[in-house]
Design a protein around this motif. Structure first.
Motif, PDB file in Angstrom:
ATOM      1  N   GLY A  94      48.830  41.100  27.449  1.00 24.01           N
ATOM      2  CA  GLY A  94      48.573  42.013  28.453  1.00 24.01           C
ATOM      3  C   GLY A  94      49.785  42.407  29.237  1.00 24.01           C
ATOM      4  O   GLY A  94      50.375  43.465  29.009  1.00 24.01           O
ATOM      5  N   CYS A  95      50.246  41.353  30.092  1.00 23.44           N
ATOM      6  CA  CYS A  95      51.455  41.880  30.896  1.00 23.44           C
ATOM      7  C   CYS A  95      52.850  41.891  29.931  1.00 23.44           C
ATOM      8  O   CYS A  95      52.800  41.604  28.811  1.00 23.44           O
ATOM      9  CB  CYS A  95      51.649  40.580  31.728  1.00 23.44           C
ATOM     10  N   ASP A  96      53.636  42.814  30.658  1.00 22.24           N
ATOM     11  CA  ASP A  96      54.732  43.341  29.849  1.00 22.24           C
ATOM     12  C   ASP A  96      55.207  42.623  28.514  1.00 22.24           C
ATOM     13  O   ASP A  96      55.342  43.315  27.532  1.00 22.24           O
ATOM     14  CB  ASP A  96      56.052  43.717  30.788  1.00 22.24           C
ATOM     15  N   LYS A  97      55.693  41.497  28.690  1.00 25.52           N
ATOM     16  CA  LYS A  97      56.674  40.804  27.670  1.00 25.52           C
ATOM     17  C   LYS A  97      55.618  40.065  26.895  1.00 25.52           C
ATOM     18  O   LYS A  97      55.937  39.670  25.444  1.00 25.52           O
ATOM     19  CB  LYS A  97      57.618  39.644  28.314  1.00 25.52           C
ATOM     20  N   THR A 140      46.131  44.495  34.018  1.00 24.59           N
ATOM     21  CA  THR A 140      47.637  44.870  34.034  1.00 24.59           C
ATOM     22  C   THR A 140      47.844  45.882  34.938  1.00 24.59           C
ATOM     23  O   THR A 140      46.777  46.725  35.543  1.00 24.59           O
ATOM     24  CB  THR A 140      48.171  45.325  32.670  1.00 24.59           C
ATOM     25  N   CYS A 141      49.068  46.241  35.110  1.00 28.31           N
ATOM     26  CA  CYS A 141      49.520  47.581  35.999  1.00 28.31           C
ATOM     27  C   CYS A 141      48.868  48.680  35.620  1.00 28.31           C
ATOM     28  O   CYS A 141      48.668  49.058  34.395  1.00 28.31           O
ATOM     29  CB  CYS A 141      50.951  47.680  35.870  1.00 28.31           C
ATOM     30  N   ASN A 142      48.379  49.365  36.625  1.00 30.80           N
ATOM     31  CA  ASN A 142      47.479  50.477  36.193  1.00 30.80           C
ATOM     32  C   ASN A 142      48.388  51.913  36.254  1.00 30.80           C
ATOM     33  O   ASN A 142      47.636  52.942  35.798  1.00 30.80           O
ATOM     34  CB  ASN A 142      46.332  50.830  37.575  1.00 30.80           C
ATOM     35  N   SER A 158      54.961  36.003  33.178  1.00 28.98           N
ATOM     36  CA  SER A 158      54.290  37.106  34.050  1.00 28.98           C
ATOM     37  C   SER A 158      55.501  37.977  34.612  1.00 28.98           C
ATOM     38  O   SER A 158      56.619  37.239  35.006  1.00 28.98           O
ATOM     39  CB  SER A 158      53.417  36.454  35.132  1.00 28.98           C
ATOM     40  N   GLU A 159      55.532  39.285  34.603  1.00 21.05           N
ATOM     41  CA  GLU A 159      56.472  39.964  34.811  1.00 21.05           C
ATOM     42  C   GLU A 159      56.805  39.808  36.356  1.00 21.05           C
ATOM     43  O   GLU A 159      58.043  39.829  36.569  1.00 21.05           O
ATOM     44  CB  GLU A 159      56.231  41.494  34.551  1.00 21.05           C
ATOM     45  N   ASN A 160      55.593  39.792  37.104  1.00 27.34           N
ATOM     46  CA  ASN A 160      55.782  39.581  38.529  1.00 27.34           C
ATOM     47  C   ASN A 160      56.310  38.251  39.243  1.00 27.34           C
ATOM     48  O   ASN A 160      56.384  37.971  40.283  1.00 27.34           O
ATOM     49  CB  ASN A 160      54.955  40.061  39.455  1.00 27.34           C
ATOM     50  N   THR A 161      56.453  37.040  38.248  1.00 25.34           N
ATOM     51  CA  THR A 161      56.666  35.754  38.906  1.00 25.34           C
ATOM     52  C   THR A 161      58.059  35.176  38.108  1.00 25.34           C
ATOM     53  O   THR A 161      58.550  34.500  38.715  1.00 25.34           O
ATOM     54  CB  THR A 161      55.299  35.097  38.524  1.00 25.34           C
ATOM     55  N   THR A 213      55.204  49.298  32.182  1.00 23.52           N
ATOM     56  CA  THR A 213      55.462  48.708  30.592  1.00 23.52           C
ATOM     57  C   THR A 213      54.375  48.122  29.996  1.00 23.52           C
ATOM     58  O   THR A 213      54.179  48.293  28.803  1.00 23.52           O
ATOM     59  CB  THR A 213      56.817  47.684  30.880  1.00 23.52           C
ATOM     60  N   ALA A 214      53.317  47.507  30.907  1.00 24.21           N
ATOM     61  CA  ALA A 214      52.135  46.909  30.102  1.00 24.21           C
ATOM     62  C   ALA A 214      51.348  47.937  29.527  1.00 24.21           C
ATOM     63  O   ALA A 214      50.850  47.931  28.315  1.00 24.21           O
ATOM     64  CB  ALA A 214      51.445  46.049  30.985  1.00 24.21           C
ATOM     65  N   SER A 215      50.925  49.220  30.268  1.00 20.69           N
ATOM     66  CA  SER A 215      50.325  50.101  29.684  1.00 20.69           C
ATOM     67  C   SER A 215      50.968  50.846  28.391  1.00 20.69           C
ATOM     68  O   SER A 215      50.454  51.384  27.456  1.00 20.69           O
ATOM     69  CB  SER A 215      50.075  51.300  30.593  1.00 20.69           C
ATOM     70  N   PRO A 240      49.121  36.464  36.283  1.00 22.76           N
ATOM     71  CA  PRO A 240      47.763  37.406  36.992  1.00 22.76           C
ATOM     72  C   PRO A 240      47.078  38.341  36.316  1.00 22.76           C
ATOM     73  O   PRO A 240      45.706  38.460  36.113  1.00 22.76           O
ATOM     74  CB  PRO A 240      48.042  37.689  38.270  1.00 22.76           C
ATOM     75  N   CYS A 241      47.893  39.217  35.499  1.00 27.10           N
ATOM     76  CA  CYS A 241      47.749  40.285  34.567  1.00 27.10           C
ATOM     77  C   CYS A 241      46.950  39.859  33.647  1.00 27.10           C
ATOM     78  O   CYS A 241      46.090  40.550  32.969  1.00 27.10           O
ATOM     79  CB  CYS A 241      49.030  41.162  34.410  1.00 27.10           C
ATOM     80  N   ASN A 242      47.166  38.545  33.107  1.00 27.02           N
ATOM     81  CA  ASN A 242      46.484  38.085  31.876  1.00 27.02           C
ATOM     82  C   ASN A 242      45.214  36.960  32.424  1.00 27.02           C
ATOM     83  O   ASN A 242      44.863  36.348  31.672  1.00 27.02           O
ATOM     84  CB  ASN A 242      47.233  37.383  30.979  1.00 27.02           C
TER      85      ASN A 242
HETATM   86 FE1  FES Z   1      52.051  42.249  34.501  1.00 33.21          FE
HETATM   87 FE2  FES Z   1      52.590  44.766  35.449  1.00 33.21          FE
HETATM   88  S1  FES Z   1      53.362  42.878  36.141  1.00 33.21           S
HETATM   89  S2  FES Z   1      51.061  44.203  34.044  1.00 33.21           S
END
Ligand code: FES
Length: 581
Positions: free
Chosen positions: A128-131, A201-203, A92-95, A207-209, A60-62
């Motif tokens: 975008g997302c962390d990895k 991405t996470c606000n 995705s980091e969250n999935t 890690t993404a920022s 979702p972040c991307n």
């Molecule tokens: Fe994807 Fe934070 S979980 S950017």
């Protein structure tokens, strides 16, 4: 100055090995491309730009990167290039289970071959997302074609009942509040809707920022890229400008190896301290440097970060979110301040063709509560601390800006969890023999142990401790922690327990001492006892029988060197084998 000399233009590019001429093979490559309606003159030797897009509905972040890809394409067309969008592995980091980190190296491997095996002259890394950010930079470094990073940008601020809600940070906070009886489950569900209110991405400075900031600090993204919100029209402008720029980078032959030097990595480490960046940047920068053939170590992290104050007042260390960081001027302000303080190598080259200093010298700080002056820093020692001792001979890391001052020197009784399942089974047990003075120890969550080195190191506290109003305890593991998390948490303990590191032989009731200032972590048992326990230790992680999990188990290195695969280190260049047609 950087010493970079642009190559002469025009010249023959590698894409012409596929598309240039009249041979049968060329007609095979070029003719098939024409089924998409490309006119013949697009294959005339202009730079072919691969837009490596980590868009996925399941990341979702991307999720908004297809729209940005169109802007990148517009920029490439405008500059006389030939853009082609290429979907690449997205985690995705969250999935992703068991953890997205298990797939960073797989993504880097697949994308390296995606670049090398196809007729690209340059790459736009749409991440975008962390990895996604480190994996694409690792891949690009191993191929070393001109490459530029465009991140998707952070989400807008979340708000719940008038308060800012930071991605991840408030998930942990609200979850602890529910456990402590300070928040109802219904309120928690209501808060869920406030956490992710726009594309991006996470606000927080998660890690993404952090990795977006690392890409910019390294010089791999245009100045100002990191903080522009995902839905801000200026994010689209950034994408379009990056599309224009990559075409000139190809003409100049400005490659990752010209930009990602040891000095650039030292800059990134210092910037990470100033922004209160994620501990995950440690493993990612070590791995990225490994792909560049640069000898970056944990000692470099400690040396470069030690005297860097955290001046960016963002969650999880501070109060604000990426949206406010952008309004305050974003990362260029931080780079300017560090440069003026003599903390950065100012003359390193960036993707713009200008030096890091040239890019930031005229920017201003528009909010000194968000980007603090040095004398009002959140902490004077913001860099990642690397602790060593008999419990972590190859090191472990701690983020001082997210830790509690009163726990930075501590001795406590170990309460041991053999793995994440053991932790989950015991932590809510009111009979667990634990109080706030104890040191929580979790084993078998490192790269090989979990597997993948999940973000579970910031173990939630036991409810009976939380109910006393205690919000932090010393925790030690070989795991990682989310960049959005906080606490006095020692992470990445190396060697990890699953490889027989000393963490594996800690027992309930042992005493552990940490002294962050002295960079020491110590298991208070005799050397003889340590040796006896280590001799008795037996591997408890069975290698998977087959598949990627087996490859991961056999080849992943320790966190202290970046947890890359042993056979993927270094740059293998862009040369490709014979054409098979
Ligand atoms: Fe994807 Fe934070 S979980 S950017």
């Amino acid at each position: 100055m950087s010493g970079f000399t642009p190559k002469a233009w025009p010249r023959k590019l590698r894409s012409q090995e596929w598309y240039g001429g009249t041979s049968r093979d060329v007609i095979y490559h070029r003719g098939w491309m024409k089924n998409q309606g490309y006119p013949h003159d697009l294959f005339d030797g202009r730079p072919v730009i691969g837009i490596l897009n980590t868009w996925s509905d399941m990341t979702p972040c991307n999720g908004h990167l297809r729209e940005l890809a169109e802007k990148v394409k517009a920029g490439v067309w405008e500059a006389g290039g030939f853009p082609m969008e290429v979907p690449v592995f997205s985690a995705s980091e969250n999935t992703f289970r068991p953890t997205a980190m298990m797939y960073r190296n797989l993504a880097a491997l697949a994308i390296e071959e995606t670049i090398r095996g196809q007729p690209m002259d340059g790459c736009v890394l749409l991440v975008g997302c962390d990895k996604t950010t480190p994996s694409l930079i690792m891949a690009a470094a191993s191929v070393d074609l001109p490459s530029i990073v465009v991140t998707g940008g952070p989400m807008l601020n979340g708000y719940f009942r008038g308060e800012r809600v930071g991605s991840g940070t408030h998930l942990w906070k609200f979850s602890e509040a529910v456990k402590a009886g300070e928040m109802t489950q219904e309120e928690f569900l209501e808060a869920e809707a406030s956490m992710s209110r726009s594309s991006g991405t996470c606000n927080t400075m998660g890690t993404a920022s952090t990795m977006a900031s690392m890409a910019e600090a390294l010089g791999m993204a245009l100045s100002g890229n990191a903080a522009i919100p995902g839905v801000d029209s200026r994010r689209k402008v950034m994408a379009q400008l990056s599309g224009r720029r990559i075409v000139q980078m190809v003409k100049d032959d400005l490659k990752p190896s010209d930009i990602m030097t040891k000095e650039a990595f030292e800059n990134a480490i210092r910037v990470n301290g100033a922004i209160g960046g994620s501990t995950n940047a440690v493993v990612h920068l070590l791995a990225m440097a490994g792909r560049c053939g640069i000898d970056l170590t944990l000692d470099d992290w400690d040396r470069c970060g030690r005297e860097i104050p955290t001046i960016v007042n963002l969650m999880p260390s501070g109060e604000y979110l990426m949206e406010e960081f952008f309004y305050a001027g974003g990362l260029p302000v931080v780079i300017k301040m560090l440069s003026e303080a003599g903390k950065l190598h100012k003359d390193v080259l960036t993707v713009s063709g200008l030096t890091l200093w040239d890019e930031v010298k005229d920017v201003r700080n528009w909010n000194e509560d968000v980007i603090r002056p040095f004398d009002k820093a959140l902490t004077q020692h913001g860099g990642i601390a690397v602790l060593r001792g008999n419990l972590a001979p190859k090191g472990c890391v701690l983020k001082p800006s997210a830790a509690s001052e009163h726990l930075m020197k501590h001795r406590g009784r170990a309460v041991v969890f053999e793995d994440i399942d053991d932790y989950k089974a015991k932590i809510n047990d009111e009979n667990l023999d634990i109080d706030e003075t104890c040191v929580m120890v979790m084993k078998n969550c490192g790269p090989r142990g979990y597997p993948g080195m999940a973000e579970v190191g910031n173990m939630g506290l036991p409810p009976k401790v939380l109910r006393k109003g205690i919000t932090d305890m010393v925790r030690i593991s070989d795991a990682r922690m989310s960049g959005t998390a906080y606490g006095t948490v020692l992470l990445h303990t190396s060697p990890e327990a699953a490889r027989g590191g000393p963490l594996a032989i800690v027992k309930n009731g042992d005493f552990i001492e940490i002294d962050v200032e002295a960079r020491r972590v110590h298991l208070d048992i005799s050397d003889e006892e340590m040796q006896r326990r280590l001799a008795d230790w037996r591997p408890n992680v069975e290698p998977p029988a087959s598949g990627y999990a087996r490859m991961f188990h056999d080849h992943v290195e320790g966190a202290d060197t970046g947890a890359d695969f042993d056979f993927l280190k270094g740059c293998r260049g862009s040369a490709v084998g014979k054409d098979s047609h």
